[in-house]
Design a protein around this motif. Structure first.
Motif, short mmCIF file in Angstrom:
data_model
loop_
_atom_site.label_atom_id
_atom_site.label_comp_id
_atom_site.label_asym_id
_atom_site.label_seq_id
_atom_site.Cartn_x
_atom_site.Cartn_y
_atom_site.Cartn_z
N SER A 76 2.20 4.87 0.63
CA SER A 76 2.06 5.84 1.71
C SER A 76 1.70 7.20 1.11
CB SER A 76 3.37 5.97 2.49
OG SER A 76 4.38 6.55 1.67
N GLU A 77 1.29 8.11 1.96
CA GLU A 77 0.95 9.47 1.49
C GLU A 77 2.17 10.14 0.86
OE1 GLU A 77 -0.74 13.72 3.31
OE2 GLU A 77 -0.83 11.88 4.51
N ASN A 78 3.32 9.93 1.45
CA ASN A 78 4.55 10.51 0.90
C ASN A 78 4.86 9.95 -0.48
OD1 ASN A 78 7.10 11.99 0.98
ND2 ASN A 78 8.06 10.00 1.32
N GLU A 79 4.68 8.65 -0.65
CA GLU A 79 4.94 8.02 -1.96
C GLU A 79 3.95 8.51 -3.01
OE1 GLU A 79 6.79 3.87 -0.08
OE2 GLU A 79 4.67 4.03 -0.58
N ILE A 80 2.70 8.69 -2.62
CA ILE A 80 1.70 9.23 -3.55
C ILE A 80 2.06 10.65 -3.96
CG2 ILE A 80 -0.72 9.95 -3.76
CD1 ILE A 80 -1.46 7.57 -2.00
N ASN A 81 2.53 11.43 -3.00
CA ASN A 81 2.96 12.81 -3.32
C ASN A 81 4.13 12.80 -4.30
OD1 ASN A 81 1.02 13.94 -1.64
ND2 ASN A 81 2.40 14.05 0.13
N GLN A 82 5.06 11.89 -4.12
CA GLN A 82 6.19 11.78 -5.04
C GLN A 82 5.73 11.40 -6.45
OE1 GLN A 82 9.88 9.79 -3.58
NE2 GLN A 82 8.74 9.54 -1.66
N TYR A 113 0.84 -1.19 0.00
CA TYR A 113 0.00 0.00 0.00
C TYR A 113 0.87 1.25 0.00
CZ TYR A 113 -3.62 -3.35 1.25
OH TYR A 113 -4.46 -4.43 1.25
N ASN A 166 2.77 12.05 -7.75
CA ASN A 166 2.10 13.22 -8.32
C ASN A 166 3.10 14.27 -8.79
OD1 ASN A 166 -0.46 12.16 -7.90
ND2 ASN A 166 -0.62 13.03 -5.83
#
Length: 265
Positions: free
Chosen positions: A251-257, A249, A259
């Motif tokens: 993480s929020e940080n990975e999703i930000n990267q 799953y 994007n």
């Protein structure tokens, strides 16, 4: 007679005093020797404990761990409609190959079957390669490289994301694209560039020697397979069943990267 008796008493007293003084000196010497040996033993024991701690910490040290959001990963995980493909992970630490010519220790295994994408970290032991240099003095640690092969014989060359080393180990963070996950097994292979396994004839021993046009396969280890053997009570035999691997799953940080990389295109 009294003079003789007094003289004998004085002589005996002096001898007792001399004996006591000698015994005290010997006891002091024994104590010094004992303390010296105790100090040496204590220092040696402390040094050994520190050595073990350092060795264990190096062995357990896992740099380049976790998911690295690269351009290839973003391309593999983001669907055309903007959703994310299924990401999986599973343990590979039990998949360890050790030999005189190097070791293969993979970890941080992350993959996207639908896109044929793999990312992992591979560690090798630098001291094992000292044995290679005995026969091949010009061999460098930089000549280590890896490939991925499947059960059908297809070979994949990685993109090297990052490299790190310490006193004992070298670490490669690598990714593979275009991998066929329909193949039953995937194996990581370690090669030594510029080295070959040479045997002149049947009467001579095989050796490693330098050859700029050759590569030597120092080891391989299975990192992913589809099936495992499970005992079937009705059939009274082992049968193959499809393995279930854990989803990964973001993480929020990975999703930000992800994007950020999408916006940069």
């Amino acid at each position: 007679m009294e003079d003789i008796k007094d003289f004998d008493n004085e002589k005996i007293s002096r001898e007792i005093d001399d004996f006591d003084e000698k015994e005290q000196k010997q006891a002091k010497a024994r104590k010094i020797i004992s303390n010296t040996f105790s100090a040496i033993f204590g220092v040696a024991l402390l040094a050994f404990v520190i050595f073990l701690i350092v060795r264990i910490s190096f062995s357990d040290h896992k740099p380049l761990n976790g998911l690295w959001v690269t351009d290839s990963f973003v391309e593999a995980v983001v669907n055309e409609d903007g959703t994310y493909g299924d990401i999986f992970t599973h343990d590979t630490e039990s998949a360890f190959m050790d030999s005189d010519e190097g070791s293969v220790f993979p970890y941080s295994f992350i993959y996207i079957p639908s896109s044929g994408y793999i990312q992992l970290t591979v560690r090798y032991n630098k001291h094992q390669l000292d044995k290679v240099r005995v026969q091949c003095p010009n061999f460098k640690n930089e000549s280590v490289f890896y490939t991925l092969t499947d059960k059908n014989g297809a070979t994949y060359t990685p993109n090297i994301i990052e490299f790190e080393e310490n006193a004992s180990y070298g670490y490669y963070k690598v990714e593979f694209t275009g991998v066929n996950f329909d193949a039953d097994e995937l194996t990581i292979n370690m090669y030594l560039d510029g080295i070959e396994w040479y045997k002149a004839d049947d009467t001579t021993a095989a050796i490693l020697r330098e050859n700029k046009d050759a590569t030597y396969k120092s080891g391989e280890v299975l990192i992913h397979d589809h099936f495992e053997l499970v005992y079937d009570e009705e059939k009274k035999e082992d049968v193959e069943v499809v393995k279930q691997y854990a989803p990964y799953y973001l993480s929020e940080n990975e999703i930000n990267q992800i994007n950020e990389k999408k916006s940069a295109k």
